[in-house]
Design a protein around this motif. Structure first.
Motif, PDB file in Angstrom:
ATOM      1  N   ARG A  33       0.750  -1.207   0.021  1.00  0.00           N
ATOM      2  CA  ARG A  33      -0.031  -0.160   0.169  1.00  0.00           C
ATOM      3  C   ARG A  33       0.946   1.315  -0.018  1.00  0.00           C
ATOM      4  O   ARG A  33       0.290   2.529  -0.020  1.00  0.00           O
ATOM      5  CB  ARG A  33      -1.056   0.069   1.002  1.00  0.00           C
ATOM      6  N   THR A  34       2.167   1.194   0.173  1.00  0.00           N
ATOM      7  CA  THR A  34       2.927   2.248   0.069  1.00  0.00           C
ATOM      8  C   THR A  34       3.996   2.126  -0.891  1.00  0.00           C
ATOM      9  O   THR A  34       3.749   2.814  -1.964  1.00  0.00           O
ATOM     10  CB  THR A  34       3.830   2.613   1.387  1.00  0.00           C
ATOM     11  N   CYS A  35       5.014   1.389  -0.796  1.00  0.00           N
ATOM     12  CA  CYS A  35       6.212   1.490  -1.828  1.00  0.00           C
ATOM     13  C   CYS A  35       5.734   1.078  -3.075  1.00  0.00           C
ATOM     14  O   CYS A  35       6.427   1.472  -4.238  1.00  0.00           O
ATOM     15  CB  CYS A  35       7.382   0.468  -1.371  1.00  0.00           C
ATOM     16  N   PHE A  36       4.874  -0.047  -3.437  1.00  0.00           N
ATOM     17  CA  PHE A  36       4.604  -0.589  -4.688  1.00  0.00           C
ATOM     18  C   PHE A  36       3.903   0.162  -5.541  1.00  0.00           C
ATOM     19  O   PHE A  36       3.758   0.082  -6.957  1.00  0.00           O
ATOM     20  CB  PHE A  36       3.718  -1.795  -4.535  1.00  0.00           C
ATOM     21  N   ALA A  37       3.443   1.577  -5.107  1.00  0.00           N
ATOM     22  CA  ALA A  37       2.704   2.629  -5.749  1.00  0.00           C
ATOM     23  C   ALA A  37       3.602   3.095  -7.109  1.00  0.00           C
ATOM     24  O   ALA A  37       3.392   3.540  -8.028  1.00  0.00           O
ATOM     25  CB  ALA A  37       2.037   3.557  -5.117  1.00  0.00           C
ATOM     26  N   CYS A  38       5.049   3.100  -6.701  1.00  0.00           N
ATOM     27  CA  CYS A  38       5.934   3.655  -7.321  1.00  0.00           C
ATOM     28  C   CYS A  38       7.307   2.647  -7.809  1.00  0.00           C
ATOM     29  O   CYS A  38       7.939   3.076  -9.100  1.00  0.00           O
ATOM     30  CB  CYS A  38       6.792   4.761  -6.566  1.00  0.00           C
ATOM     31  N   HIS A  39       7.309   1.748  -6.903  1.00  0.00           N
ATOM     32  CA  HIS A  39       8.436   0.690  -7.219  1.00  0.00           C
ATOM     33  C   HIS A  39       8.239  -0.559  -7.898  1.00  0.00           C
ATOM     34  O   HIS A  39       6.961  -0.955  -7.438  1.00  0.00           O
ATOM     35  CB  HIS A  39       9.330   0.773  -6.050  1.00  0.00           C
ATOM     36  N   THR A  40       9.025  -1.414  -8.440  1.00  0.00           N
ATOM     37  CA  THR A  40       8.773  -2.825  -8.623  1.00  0.00           C
ATOM     38  C   THR A  40       9.559  -3.258  -7.584  1.00  0.00           C
ATOM     39  O   THR A  40      10.274  -2.961  -6.871  1.00  0.00           O
ATOM     40  CB  THR A  40       9.175  -3.165 -10.079  1.00  0.00           C
ATOM     41  N   MET A  41       9.386  -4.787  -7.364  1.00  0.00           N
ATOM     42  CA  MET A  41      10.116  -5.673  -6.789  1.00  0.00           C
ATOM     43  C   MET A  41      10.380  -7.048  -7.393  1.00  0.00           C
ATOM     44  O   MET A  41       9.492  -7.529  -7.863  1.00  0.00           O
ATOM     45  CB  MET A  41       9.189  -5.910  -5.398  1.00  0.00           C
ATOM     46  N   ASN A  42      11.604  -7.309  -7.556  1.00  0.00           N
ATOM     47  CA  ASN A  42      12.021  -8.604  -8.196  1.00  0.00           C
ATOM     48  C   ASN A  42      11.813  -8.163  -9.911  1.00  0.00           C
ATOM     49  O   ASN A  42      11.318  -9.423 -10.530  1.00  0.00           O
ATOM     50  CB  ASN A  42      11.517  -9.571  -7.664  1.00  0.00           C
ATOM     51  N   GLY A  43      11.568  -7.176 -10.103  1.00  0.00           N
ATOM     52  CA  GLY A  43      11.152  -6.896 -11.656  1.00  0.00           C
ATOM     53  C   GLY A  43       9.726  -6.825 -11.746  1.00  0.00           C
ATOM     54  O   GLY A  43       9.214  -6.544 -12.900  1.00  0.00           O
ATOM     55  N   GLU A  44       8.950  -7.029 -10.831  1.00  0.00           N
ATOM     56  CA  GLU A  44       7.544  -7.243 -10.859  1.00  0.00           C
ATOM     57  C   GLU A  44       6.558  -5.796 -10.408  1.00  0.00           C
ATOM     58  O   GLU A  44       7.087  -5.679  -9.302  1.00  0.00           O
ATOM     59  CB  GLU A  44       7.003  -8.522 -10.293  1.00  0.00           C
ATOM     60  N   GLY A  45       5.643  -5.502 -11.140  1.00  0.00           N
ATOM     61  CA  GLY A  45       4.831  -4.333 -10.722  1.00  0.00           C
ATOM     62  C   GLY A  45       4.288  -3.511 -12.080  1.00  0.00           C
ATOM     63  O   GLY A  45       5.089  -3.953 -12.967  1.00  0.00           O
TER      64      GLY A  45
END
Length: 269
Positions: free
Chosen positions: A185-197
């Motif tokens: 609900r915070t970081c994933f709005a701008c960043h990817t993780m393990n190339g996913e998002g």
């Protein structure tokens, strides 16, 4: 001189048309596109006061429509994504919007004849559409769940189903799993993780290295609270989470635990 004056007057007349926009809403049973004029003329459009606006950092007044009125048939099992024109993608479960607390989501609509003021960090402004909340503390709405410059609202599967490679394994600790929930609900709005998002505004937070691998924990904690504390960059988009209301110490600890966990679970890309 007369021709120049004529051009200036013509430009002023056309200015509202330049700022008018459309919002696309797709709940999976036929997309609906709303224009600025249509939303402003709705019978349920009203003036809403936001006492502590996330984007403007001061009290604001908006002409707004109850978000639920634009989402007919929304059910608790659904998941919504709010996509901005710059690619920002906020993830919000339908239960947050359907809550029975005092919190209420509103779609603020910028009137071309009365444009909103400039944002502190974004010269392009918050319009034409902005998701705002009254009494957001009732359901712990994150600052990242106030997306502005909205272009699309759509239903999707939840983050866990769409991107299983970023989900902690069953044996992960409760703190790591809590950190994952906060991350979504915070970081994933701008960043990817393990190339996913879906959002590409910020760098990936695990590939090739996690920030937990090259920053001391105290520096990373300070950076999340105030990005300018690490690198003085006036053009930076990340505004940070400076208060306990925006991100508690417990939630911040949990995010760092999730990042440490994911640093040991990198995906091949």
């Amino acid at each position: 001189m007369k021709s120049l004056l004529y051009c200036c007057l013509l430009w002023l007349c056309l200015l509202p048309l330049v700022h008018a926009a459309d919002l696309r809403i797709d709940l999976g049973h036929g997309a609906k596109t709303w224009s600025t004029a249509e939303l402003l003329s709705r019978a349920d459009a009203t003036t809403v006061t936001i006492t502590d606006d996330v984007a403007f950092r001061r009290p604001m007044h908006y002409r707004a429509v109850p978000l639920l009125a634009l989402l007919p048939g929304l059910s608790a099992g659904q998941h919504l994504q709010f996509v901005a024109v710059d690619g920002f993608a906020a993830e919000i479960p339908a239960t947050t919007i359907l809550n029975q607390q005092d919190s209420q989501a509103w779609l603020a609509v910028e009137d071309p004849a009365r444009p909103w003021p400039a944002l502190p960090e974004n010269a392009k402004g918050a319009g034409p559409f902005y998701l705002v909340w009254t009494h957001p503390q009732g359901v712990h709405v994150s600052p990242e769940q106030w997306p502005y410059q909205l272009a699309v609202i759509r239903t999707l599967s939840g983050v866990d189903a769409r991107f299983p490679v970023i989900v902690p394994a069953v044996g992960a600790t409760a703190e790591v799993r809590r950190g994952f929930d906060v991350f979504k609900r915070t970081c994933f709005a701008c960043h990817t993780m393990n190339g996913e998002g879906d959002s590409k505004l910020g760098p990936d937070l695990n590939l090739p290295y996690s920030p937990i691998e090259y920053l001391r924990a105290d520096l990373l904690r300070g950076y999340i609270r105030n990005p300018q504390s690490l690198r003085r960059w006036p053009e930076a988009r990340m505004i940070g989470f400076p208060t306990q209301e925006s991100l508690s110490d417990t939630d911040l600890d949990a995010v760092l635990a999730y990042l440490r966990y994911m640093a040991k679970h990198k995906a091949a890309h």
